[in-house]
Design an enzyme around this catalytic site. Structure first.
Site, PDB file in Angstrom:
ATOM      1  N   GLU A 226     -20.539  73.816  53.979  1.00  0.00           N
ATOM      2  CA  GLU A 226     -18.914  74.057  54.113  1.00  0.00           C
ATOM      3  C   GLU A 226     -18.421  75.208  53.227  1.00  0.00           C
ATOM      4  OE1 GLU A 226     -16.531  70.349  54.274  1.00  0.00           O
ATOM      5  OE2 GLU A 226     -14.599  71.812  53.547  1.00  0.00           O
ATOM      6  N   ARG A 304     -10.683  62.256  48.696  1.00  0.00           N
ATOM      7  CA  ARG A 304     -10.900  61.208  49.805  1.00  0.00           C
ATOM      8  C   ARG A 304     -11.790  59.866  49.592  1.00  0.00           C
ATOM      9  NH1 ARG A 304     -11.281  61.474  55.635  1.00  0.00           N
ATOM     10  NH2 ARG A 304     -10.670  63.709  55.914  1.00  0.00           N
ATOM     11  N   GLU A 705     -18.234  62.053  61.560  1.00  0.00           N
ATOM     12  CA  GLU A 705     -18.689  61.389  60.157  1.00  0.00           C
ATOM     13  C   GLU A 705     -18.454  59.718  59.915  1.00  0.00           C
ATOM     14  OE1 GLU A 705     -15.478  63.996  58.572  1.00  0.00           O
ATOM     15  OE2 GLU A 705     -16.812  63.924  56.664  1.00  0.00           O
TER      16      GLU A 705
HETATM   17  N1  MTE Z   1     -23.965  66.401  63.836  1.00  0.00           N
HETATM   18  C1  MTE Z   1     -25.199  67.359  63.666  1.00  0.00           C
HETATM   19  N2  MTE Z   1     -25.915  67.219  64.677  1.00  0.00           N
HETATM   20  N3  MTE Z   1     -25.279  68.486  62.714  1.00  0.00           N
HETATM   21  C2  MTE Z   1     -24.205  68.208  61.747  1.00  0.00           C
HETATM   22  O1  MTE Z   1     -24.434  69.248  60.942  1.00  0.00           O
HETATM   23  N4  MTE Z   1     -22.220  67.561  60.786  1.00  0.00           N
HETATM   24  C3  MTE Z   1     -21.459  66.224  60.560  1.00  0.00           C
HETATM   25  C4  MTE Z   1     -20.829  65.791  61.900  1.00  0.00           C
HETATM   26  N5  MTE Z   1     -22.143  65.473  62.630  1.00  0.00           N
HETATM   27  C5  MTE Z   1     -23.328  67.290  61.763  1.00  0.00           C
HETATM   28  C6  MTE Z   1     -23.256  66.344  62.686  1.00  0.00           C
HETATM   29  C7  MTE Z   1     -20.157  66.482  59.828  1.00  0.00           C
HETATM   30  S1  MTE Z   1     -20.276  66.585  57.701  1.00  0.00           S
HETATM   31  C8  MTE Z   1     -19.102  66.793  60.163  1.00  0.00           C
HETATM   32  S2  MTE Z   1     -17.765  66.873  59.220  1.00  0.00           S
HETATM   33  C9  MTE Z   1     -18.860  66.684  61.783  1.00  0.00           C
HETATM   34  O2  MTE Z   1     -20.152  66.468  62.174  1.00  0.00           O
HETATM   35  C10 MTE Z   1     -18.214  67.992  62.075  1.00  0.00           C
HETATM   36  O3  MTE Z   1     -18.363  68.350  63.484  1.00  0.00           O
HETATM   37  P1  MTE Z   1     -16.893  67.873  64.270  1.00  0.00           P
HETATM   38  O4  MTE Z   1     -15.765  68.046  63.454  1.00  0.00           O
HETATM   39  O5  MTE Z   1     -17.035  68.568  65.461  1.00  0.00           O
HETATM   40  O6  MTE Z   1     -17.123  66.427  64.239  1.00  0.00           O
HETATM   41  N1  HPA Z   2     -13.044  66.510  54.827  1.00  0.00           N
HETATM   42  C1  HPA Z   2     -13.864  67.640  54.982  1.00  0.00           C
HETATM   43  N2  HPA Z   2     -13.897  68.783  54.259  1.00  0.00           N
HETATM   44  C2  HPA Z   2     -12.980  69.126  53.649  1.00  0.00           C
HETATM   45  C3  HPA Z   2     -11.974  68.336  53.579  1.00  0.00           C
HETATM   46  C4  HPA Z   2     -11.883  66.890  54.103  1.00  0.00           C
HETATM   47  O1  HPA Z   2     -11.032  66.061  53.937  1.00  0.00           O
HETATM   48  N3  HPA Z   2     -10.707  68.955  52.606  1.00  0.00           N
HETATM   49  C5  HPA Z   2     -11.551  70.090  52.521  1.00  0.00           C
HETATM   50  N4  HPA Z   2     -12.740  70.225  53.181  1.00  0.00           N
HETATM   51 MO1  MOS Z   3     -18.257  67.526  57.039  1.00  0.00          MO
HETATM   52  S1  MOS Z   3     -18.750  66.495  55.042  1.00  0.00           S
HETATM   53  O1  MOS Z   3     -16.715  67.155  56.744  1.00  0.00           O
HETATM   54  O2  MOS Z   3     -18.702  68.750  56.789  1.00  0.00           O
END
Ligand code: MTE
Ligand code: HPA
Ligand code: MOS
Length: 768
Positions: A226, A304, A705
């Site tokens: 990120e 958070r 998550e």
């Molecule tokens: N799933 C896979 N296969 N690979 C990833 O890197 N990241 C996770 C989750 N699932 C991840 C994953 C994290 S930390 C987050 S915040 C969300 O996917 C981000 O994607 P989304 O917002 O589309 O759910």
């Molecule tokens: N979640 C994940 N990533 C972030 C957030 C959050 O709430 N705020 C800033 N970066």
């Molecule tokens: Mo997920 S820790 O918000 O990339």
């Protein structure tokens, strides 16, 4: 619909950073990073490395044309160490050579003299010294101080959770290519193309429009990319700016593990008070977050933690305070759950400790305090759906009393194998906690042959967001999936992207896609209506046919597209979406920060071998609130992956830094992640379709998550199993619960076990 990447994934044809064809003349980069966690640089000797075969140039902070600063939230992070080093792994110099091998060989020839300074690795020590990243924050509901008088039982304790290595399969990396007039194109393995663009802009001094960032997909990010993809992108962009040549850096696994931050370890103190009816009356908690050497995303992660300090429970009087503590570790960062899991672990520990003291099962306390509609979170938002619903359905659907009875019977029959069962309710808020970040954009073009290309700010990292975006286009236009292409994420097509994070990617970018498609479709309907001399409202599209008041016309999707084009009406649209209704006032720490919450309850059963300390997770059975899932297979993948990653954090992944701040668990031989043998023998997911309005795309709630936190149930399952071996035991709330820890918890103060009687028992016990 299956994941649109499955075909190329299984054939090994999917393109990651390292698969991008390399241009002739590309320089390969490798970092010389600090071997010392804290100190003053006395002398840096680059001569031998500079004379090393194939080396073109070595960069240090002196070569930076913009500013030596990559801090995102707070400007407290140098790209290259100038006069001080703050953690082992901090970049000091960048070698550029003709081959990857030459660059790495030259790195070994760099010599540095560092005058050591005091190394802090413990967040409580940092807090005592006033080493805080930001001022502490407190979230508060009711009056916990006054409420202790109304409590019949008060319990105090401490809890500790360790860090976690992201271990994305694709390591960090970036590739910069020079263009005309000083423009630089950067391919980056990042969750945040705009974050990369901003960081590169600062370091190179080039304005953002001179920097194009492009991302096809990541081999996993999990939060680790990120913010922390910025470093490598800034390094290669700087190299390109200075040499005029393409420059690439793809980190080796050990470099990546050593130089990047991890999930934040937390050390916390709690105090919980209950009345006779087991209602939680008051809760106080203090979190000490180990932020590492600079802010990175720590203040947001800390926030958070506070939001999720009471997890799925209604607590009328709660005070949660958090300190973000500066230590000499690599800056810790986002990791699936983003501080939420750390907060939840502490309230679950408090409940478990209260149950210990009362001699009851923690589930009795958990169940009595679940959030109900209308309850208020400590940050002021009201609950609109029920935590109870998932819990009750889990109890009923999986026949919890039978599960508990089976565990009890097993434990009666076995002395050296014990089972434990634990309930883990989860309530996770969806939206970036920083309201501003909750916006997304999409660019949709319909070509004259009827095919469609969509670009959004979403990054595909394995979570399946591109498939969901494609589904949005498909169902909004009413056309075949084969007609749609989801393009790479590119800052020239989509500007000012929020990182793909906070589980909100499909919601934000999917809604923007829906807005763009709807706008194009409305114009097309207008064209059709003019042609047919009717009103646009009577026109619809289904399976590529055009209908008038439900009757099929002679027009189809393709002919209407051509007609629209011939009438000189735009077949392109840029959609913008901003989550409505969310706000948060930091001056009073109250508001409505989340679009909605995701609920769920998992029941975990484990078996421990009380002789060796090893264990298995028998099953994780859960009811999860999907709203209405738009893609059940992708969502199931997220649930399974999240659970296993959560179990890894709670049980076997042990990040070890020594007193000098050196990472000891710096390779896969010393850092154990779950493999196929350690995943639960059974994961059963019951889909709960909830009816309440939510702001999710197609009502399909975010799933990225929340499932990770089901993994916390495994810690408490193991703890309960240990207590089933010896009810007098009180294992500390310290994760991970590795087999070594299980063993030491089973026999506190007893280093050895009688082997003879044990051997007899083993033959009678089930295989594990
Ligand atoms: N799933 C896979 N296969 N690979 C990833 O890197 N990241 C996770 C989750 N699932 C991840 C994953 C994290 S930390 C987050 S915040 C969300 O996917 C981000 O994607 P989304 O917002 O589309 O759910
Ligand atoms: N979640 C994940 N990533 C972030 C957030 C959050 O709430 N705020 C800033 N970066
Ligand atoms: Mo997920 S820790 O918000 O990339």
């Amino acid at each position: 619909m299956k994941n649109i990447d499955s075909y190329t994934h299984t054939r090994g044809e999917s393109i990651y950073l390292d698969d991008i064809p390399v241009q002739a003349g590309t320089l390969y980069a490798a970092c010389f990073d600090s071997p010392v966690a804290h100190g003053k640089i006395k002398h840096l000797d680059l001569r031998a490395a500079e004379n090393s075969y194939g080396v073109v140039r070595i960069l240090t902070y002196k070569d930076i044309r913009g500013i030596n600063q990559i801090g995102g939230i707070i400007p407290d992070e140098e790209l290259f160490a100038e006069h001080h080093v703050h953690f082992c792994g901090m970049p000091v110099a960048l070698v550029l050579a003709e081959t990857d091998h030459q660059a790495r060989a030259a790195v070994k020839k760099i010599k540095i003299e560092i005058e050591p300074l005091t190394v802090i690795t413990d967040p409580r020590v940092a807090a005592a010294l006033g080493e805080l990243i930001v001022p502490p924050r407190t979230f508060k509901i009711g009056d916990s101080t006054a409420a202790w008088d109304n409590c019949d039982h008060i319990v105090e304790g401490s809890a500790y959770t360790n860090g976690q290595e992201h271990l994305y399969i694709e390591t960090q990396g970036a590739y910069a290519i020079p263009g005309e007039n000083g423009v630089i194109k950067i391919y980056s393995s990042t969750q945040g193309p705009t974050a990369v663009q901003r960081a590169v802009s600062k370091v190179t001094g080039l304005p953002m429009h001179m920097l194009e960032v492009d991302v096809t997909r990541l081999g996993g990010g999990f939060g680790g990319k990120e913010d922390q993809a910025n470093t490598w992108a800034a390094l290669v962009a700087l190299a390109t700016q200075i040499t005029g040549k393409p420059a690439k850096y793809s980190l080796g696994r050990m470099e990546d593990i050593r130089m990047t931050g991890k999930r934040h370890p937390y050390s916390s103190d709690f105090k919980i008070g209950l009345n006779k009816d087991l209602k939680i009356i008051a809760y106080e908690v203090t979190f000490y977050q180990n932020a590492g050497a600079s802010a990175d995303l720590s203040p947001a992660v800390m926030e958070r933690t506070l939001f999720h300090a009471t997890n799925s429970y209604f607590i009328p009087n709660a005070t949660a305070t958090a300190y973000s503590c500066r230590t000499n570790l690599p800056p810790n960062t986002a990791f699936r759950g983003f501080g939420g899991p750390q907060g939840m672990f502490v309230i679950e520990s408090a409940i478990a400790k209260a149950a210990d003291e009362l001699g009851i099962d923690p589930m009795e306390i958990q169940q009595k305090n679940l959030l109900k509609t209308g309850d208020e979170f400590l940050y002021g938002q009201k609950v609109v759906s029920e935590a109870n619903e998932c819990w009750n359905k889990a109890v009923e659907h999986f026949n919890a009393s039978k599960l508990r009875q089976e565990v009890a019977e097993f434990n009666m029959q076995n002395r050296l194998y014990k089972k434990g069962i634990a309930f883990m309710p989860v309530c996770f808020g969806i939206s970036f906690t920083n309201t501003m970040m909750n916006q997304g954009r999409a660019l949709v073009h319909v070509y004259t042959d009827g095919s469609v290309v969509v670009s959004t700010g979403a990054i595909e990292m394995g979570q399946g967001v591109n498939t969901k975006i494609l589904q949005v286009v498909q169902s909004t236009f009413g056309i075949d999936a084969a007609k749609i292409k989801v393009n790479s994420t590119n800052t020239y097509r989509i500007a000012n992207t929020s990182p793909s994070a906070a589980s909100a990617t499909a919601d934000l970018n999917g809604k923007a896609t829906q807005i763009a498609c709807t706008a194009i479709l409305d114009r097309m309907k207008e064209v059709a209506a003019n042609e047919l001399n009717v009103t646009a409202g009577s026109i619809s599209v289904c399976e590529e046919a055009i209908y008038l008041n439900g009757d099929r016309t002679t027009m189809d999707w393709k002919s209407l597209v051509l007609l629209t084009y011939s009438k000189r009406v735009s077949l392109s649209e840029h959609g913008h979406y901003a989550t409505p209704g969310i706000h948060f006032d930091k001056t009073i720490e109250k508001g409505h920060p989340f679009a909605y919450h995701v609920f769920g309850t998992a029941i975990t059963t484990v078996t421990i071998d009380c002789l060796r300390g090893i264990y298995e997770v028998d099953s994780v059975k859960l009811v999860h609130d999907f709203g209405g899932s738009m893609n059940k297979v992708i969502d199931l993948g997220q649930i399974e992956g999240g659970i296993v990653q959560g179990i890894g954090w709670m049980t076997m992944e042990e990040v070890v830094y020594d007193q000098e701040g050196r990472l000891r668990s710096n390779a896969l031989s010393t850092y154990k992640v779950p493999d196929i043998y350690s995943v639960p023998k059974e994961i059963v997911v019951e889909y709960l379709e909830t009816q309440q309005d939510n702001l999710a795309i197609f009502r399909s709630k975010a799933v990225g998550e929340p499932p990770l936190m089901y993994g916390i149930g495994t810690f408490f399952g193991l703890r309960n199993a240990i207590k089933n071996f010896n009810p007098g035991l009180r294992p500390p709330f310290a994760a991970p619960m590795t087999p070594e820890r299980v063993l030491m918890n089973l026999y506190p103060g007893k280093p050895t076990v009688e082997t003879t009687s044990a051997t007899l028992e083993i033959t009678a016990a089930p295989s594990i």
